[in-house]
Write a protein that holds these residues in place. Structure first.
Motif, PDB file in Angstrom:
ATOM      1  N   UNK A 143       2.914  11.584 -10.272  1.00 44.66           N
ATOM      2  CA  UNK A 143       2.032  12.732 -10.549  1.00 44.66           C
ATOM      3  C   UNK A 143       2.455  13.982  -9.795  1.00 44.66           C
ATOM      4  N   UNK A 144       3.596  13.879  -9.094  1.00 45.93           N
ATOM      5  CA  UNK A 144       4.099  15.028  -8.366  1.00 45.93           C
ATOM      6  C   UNK A 144       3.007  15.609  -7.449  1.00 45.93           C
ATOM      7  N   UNK A 145       2.407  14.747  -6.657  1.00 44.35           N
ATOM      8  CA  UNK A 145       1.253  15.146  -5.828  1.00 44.35           C
ATOM      9  C   UNK A 145       1.738  15.915  -4.593  1.00 44.35           C
ATOM     10  N   UNK A 146       1.231  17.127  -4.393  1.00 43.89           N
ATOM     11  CA  UNK A 146       1.681  17.914  -3.235  1.00 43.89           C
ATOM     12  C   UNK A 146       1.332  17.230  -1.904  1.00 43.89           C
ATOM     13  N   UNK A 147       2.098  17.563  -0.850  1.00 42.21           N
ATOM     14  CA  UNK A 147       1.933  16.916   0.456  1.00 42.21           C
ATOM     15  C   UNK A 147       0.566  17.155   1.090  1.00 42.21           C
ATOM     16  N   UNK A 148      -0.074  18.256   0.720  1.00 42.51           N
ATOM     17  CA  UNK A 148      -1.369  18.527   1.353  1.00 42.51           C
ATOM     18  C   UNK A 148      -2.529  17.838   0.628  1.00 42.51           C
ATOM     19  N   UNK A 149      -2.200  16.778  -0.121  1.00 50.09           N
ATOM     20  CA  UNK A 149      -3.244  15.958  -0.753  1.00 50.09           C
ATOM     21  C   UNK A 149      -3.169  14.543  -0.210  1.00 50.09           C
ATOM     22  N   UNK A 150      -4.339  13.951   0.021  1.00 47.79           N
ATOM     23  CA  UNK A 150      -4.398  12.536   0.384  1.00 47.79           C
ATOM     24  C   UNK A 150      -4.582  11.718  -0.873  1.00 47.79           C
ATOM     25  N   UNK A 151      -4.049  10.507  -0.847  1.00 46.25           N
ATOM     26  CA  UNK A 151      -4.269   9.578  -1.949  1.00 46.25           C
ATOM     27  C   UNK A 151      -4.985   8.364  -1.365  1.00 46.25           C
ATOM     28  N   UNK A 152      -6.168   8.069  -1.878  1.00 46.12           N
ATOM     29  CA  UNK A 152      -6.942   6.938  -1.339  1.00 46.12           C
ATOM     30  C   UNK A 152      -7.238   5.929  -2.441  1.00 46.12           C
ATOM     31  N   UNK A 153      -7.303   4.668  -2.028  1.00 51.99           N
ATOM     32  CA  UNK A 153      -7.614   3.590  -2.977  1.00 51.99           C
ATOM     33  C   UNK A 153      -8.909   2.933  -2.508  1.00 51.99           C
ATOM     34  N   UNK A 154      -9.975   3.203  -3.204  1.00 49.53           N
ATOM     35  CA  UNK A 154     -11.309   2.854  -2.714  1.00 49.53           C
ATOM     36  C   UNK A 154     -12.048   1.910  -3.652  1.00 49.53           C
ATOM     37  N   UNK A 155     -13.137   1.343  -3.139  1.00 46.70           N
ATOM     38  CA  UNK A 155     -14.032   0.537  -3.955  1.00 46.70           C
ATOM     39  C   UNK A 155     -15.146   1.437  -4.497  1.00 46.70           C
ATOM     40  N   UNK A 156     -16.026   0.831  -5.260  1.00 47.63           N
ATOM     41  CA  UNK A 156     -17.216   1.580  -5.685  1.00 47.63           C
ATOM     42  C   UNK A 156     -17.111   2.145  -7.088  1.00 47.63           C
ATOM     43  N   UNK A 157     -15.925   2.098  -7.672  1.00 45.32           N
ATOM     44  CA  UNK A 157     -15.765   2.530  -9.056  1.00 45.32           C
ATOM     45  C   UNK A 157     -15.950   4.017  -9.250  1.00 45.32           C
ATOM     46  N   UNK A 158     -15.828   4.418 -10.500  1.00 49.97           N
ATOM     47  CA  UNK A 158     -16.074   5.817 -10.850  1.00 49.97           C
ATOM     48  C   UNK A 158     -17.501   6.196 -10.471  1.00 49.97           C
ATOM     49  N   UNK A 195       0.829  -1.208   0.000  1.00 56.60           N
ATOM     50  CA  UNK A 195       0.000   0.000   0.000  1.00 56.60           C
ATOM     51  C   UNK A 195       0.870   1.267   0.000  1.00 56.60           C
ATOM     52  N   UNK A 196       1.890   1.257   0.872  1.00 58.07           N
ATOM     53  CA  UNK A 196       2.765   2.434   0.947  1.00 58.07           C
ATOM     54  C   UNK A 196       3.528   2.657  -0.352  1.00 58.07           C
ATOM     55  N   UNK A 197       3.970   1.556  -0.936  1.00 60.64           N
ATOM     56  CA  UNK A 197       4.729   1.674  -2.186  1.00 60.64           C
ATOM     57  C   UNK A 197       3.835   2.211  -3.304  1.00 60.64           C
ATOM     58  N   UNK A 198       2.593   1.713  -3.348  1.00 62.79           N
ATOM     59  CA  UNK A 198       1.658   2.178  -4.378  1.00 62.79           C
ATOM     60  C   UNK A 198       1.440   3.684  -4.231  1.00 62.79           C
ATOM     61  N   UNK A 199       1.219   4.097  -2.976  1.00 63.81           N
ATOM     62  CA  UNK A 199       0.972   5.525  -2.755  1.00 63.81           C
ATOM     63  C   UNK A 199       2.200   6.360  -3.090  1.00 63.81           C
ATOM     64  N   UNK A 200       3.380   5.888  -2.713  1.00 69.09           N
ATOM     65  CA  UNK A 200       4.543   6.738  -2.976  1.00 69.09           C
ATOM     66  C   UNK A 200       4.871   6.789  -4.471  1.00 69.09           C
ATOM     67  N   UNK A 201       4.640   5.683  -5.186  1.00 69.59           N
ATOM     68  CA  UNK A 201       4.832   5.727  -6.643  1.00 69.59           C
ATOM     69  C   UNK A 201       3.842   6.707  -7.285  1.00 69.59           C
ATOM     70  N   UNK A 202       2.608   6.655  -6.827  1.00 72.88           N
ATOM     71  CA  UNK A 202       1.578   7.559  -7.365  1.00 72.88           C
ATOM     72  C   UNK A 202       1.977   9.011  -7.115  1.00 72.88           C
ATOM     73  N   UNK A 203       2.431   9.291  -5.893  1.00 70.01           N
ATOM     74  CA  UNK A 203       2.838  10.670  -5.549  1.00 70.01           C
ATOM     75  C   UNK A 203       4.008  11.128  -6.417  1.00 70.01           C
ATOM     76  N   UNK A 204       4.945  10.206  -6.631  1.00 70.17           N
ATOM     77  CA  UNK A 204       6.125  10.540  -7.416  1.00 70.17           C
ATOM     78  C   UNK A 204       5.737  10.787  -8.889  1.00 70.17           C
TER      79      UNK A 204
END
Ligand code: PMP
Length: 350
Positions: free
Chosen positions: A62-77, A51-60
């Motif tokens: 997309x250059x996601x700023x620190x004040x954003x959360x990244x969540x991996x959820x169900x329910x689809x678009x 989970x941590x690796x997925x999030x850190x790759x995503x942040x890297x």
């Protein structure tokens, strides 16, 4: 063994071969643990690492700023069509949201949002989903809680190549079908969501990137879609090794230009109804011979493609015709095979 089938499906879509091979290798025993990711506790340290690796790759990537959360959820678009208004429409007293409706998916999202508050469609209603109304014709409501748009309309092949200016109002975007296909300035958004099953993985997980002040949860509120997250992790690694979002963008531009060039130079044999200014790099819808399409010839086109191993080229049932989806994992060679077939088919049937 290289697969001989080329999948141009709109999603769930093609995955990189190397990702499938690695998942296959690790399916029975992940990291020599003797169990599969499919069987692992979501609270275990091993899954925590995934989970941590997925999030850190995503942040890297997309250059996601620190004040954003990244969540991996169900329910689809589709789950986000209601989660967005449920969580955000009350941001301002009027409980009102501005929607840009440029295709099937934003239309569905706007309809869902009506259950929770007032929905303002900011532009005159479109007769057909073939263009993005000029921003000068939009009437944005300064007291709206948020402005919503779908960055790439999967059914109609309409894609934004600009970020709407909202004058400080929270901006929300459905990027399900062009997520990580190019760089994006996340800081311009309050919330971005995307189902993984087109550009970054398989069905089952939806990425939500949200500015901290707009959300409270994280991905471990309940059991997350563990295996889908694991597959996404492998795809993100593949994107990183490929050269990241800029390399993805260059590849995707090259692929889509190849097909659009054939359409544009076909003397009307291939007809794409979408305005040149907003043609999607991800989903290319086209008809044969006329705007309404020659259905018998289109069937012939699809049958001939299938004989060459090219599948899932049928247009969405609501629009008909052909649709070629060229997500991240579709290679230049795959696209060249389609281009060659299109040229030959035209020569034979013009
Ligand atoms: N938004 C877009 C742009 C889509 O293409 C799709 C699915 N094709 C959805 C939302 C809905 O996603 P889901 O099927 O995961 O609910």
């Amino acid at each position: 063994e290289q697969k001989s089938t080329i999948n141009f499906g709109a999603g769930p879509a093609k995955l990189p071969q190397s990702v499938l091979l690695q998942a296959q290798k690790e399916l029975l025993s992940y990291n020599s643990l003797g169990i599969s990711v499919l069987e692992m506790s979501h609270r275990s340290s091993d899954f925590g690492k995934i989970l941590n690796k997925t999030e850190s790759l995503m942040r890297e990537l997309l250059n996601i700023p620190d004040n954003y959360k990244v969540m991996f959820l169900q329910g689809g678009g589709s789950g986000q069509f209601s989660a967005v208004p449920l969580n955000l429409i009350g941001l301002k007293e009027d409980r009102c949201a501005d929607y840009l409706v440029t295709g099937t998916w934003s239309a569905k999202a706007a309809k869902e949002a009506e259950k929770y508050g007032k929905v303002n469609i900011v532009h005159p209603k479109l007769d057909s989903y073939t263009k993005i109304p000029d921003p000068s014709s939009w009437t944005l409501n300064p007291s709206a809680s948020y402005v919503y748009y779908c960055c790439n309309e999967t059914v109609h092949g309409v894609e934004y190549n600009f970020i709407p200016e909202t004058n400080g109002v929270v901006l929300v975007s459905d990027m399900s079908s062009n997520f990580l296909s190019r760089p994006v300035d996340v800081s311009k958004f309050g919330l971005i969501f995307a189902g993984a099953q087109k550009n970054v993985g398989c069905a089952g997980v939806t990425v939500v990137i949200v500015r901290e002040d707009l959300a409270e949860m994280n991905s471990l509120y309940n059991t997350p879609p563990c295996f889908s997250i694991y597959i996404m992790c492998l795809v993100l690694e593949w994107i990183k090794n490929y050269g990241g979002s800029v390399a993805m963008k260059n590849l995707n531009n090259q692929k889509s230009s190849l097909i659009y060039d054939i359409i544009n130079n076909s003397d009307g044999f291939y007809v794409c109804p979408v305005d040149q200014s907003c043609r999607s790099r991800m989903n290319i819808p086209f008809r044969l011979r006329t705007e309404e399409g020659d259905e018998a010839l289109e069937k012939k086109f699809l049958d001939g493609a299938a004989k060459r191993g090219m599948i899932s080229l049928k247009g969405h049932r609501s629009v008909g015709g052909i649709r070629a989806s060229l997500y991240n994992a579709v290679t230049l060679e795959d696209t060249e095979a389609l281009a060659t077939y299109m040229k030959e088919f035209q020569k034979e049937h013009m």
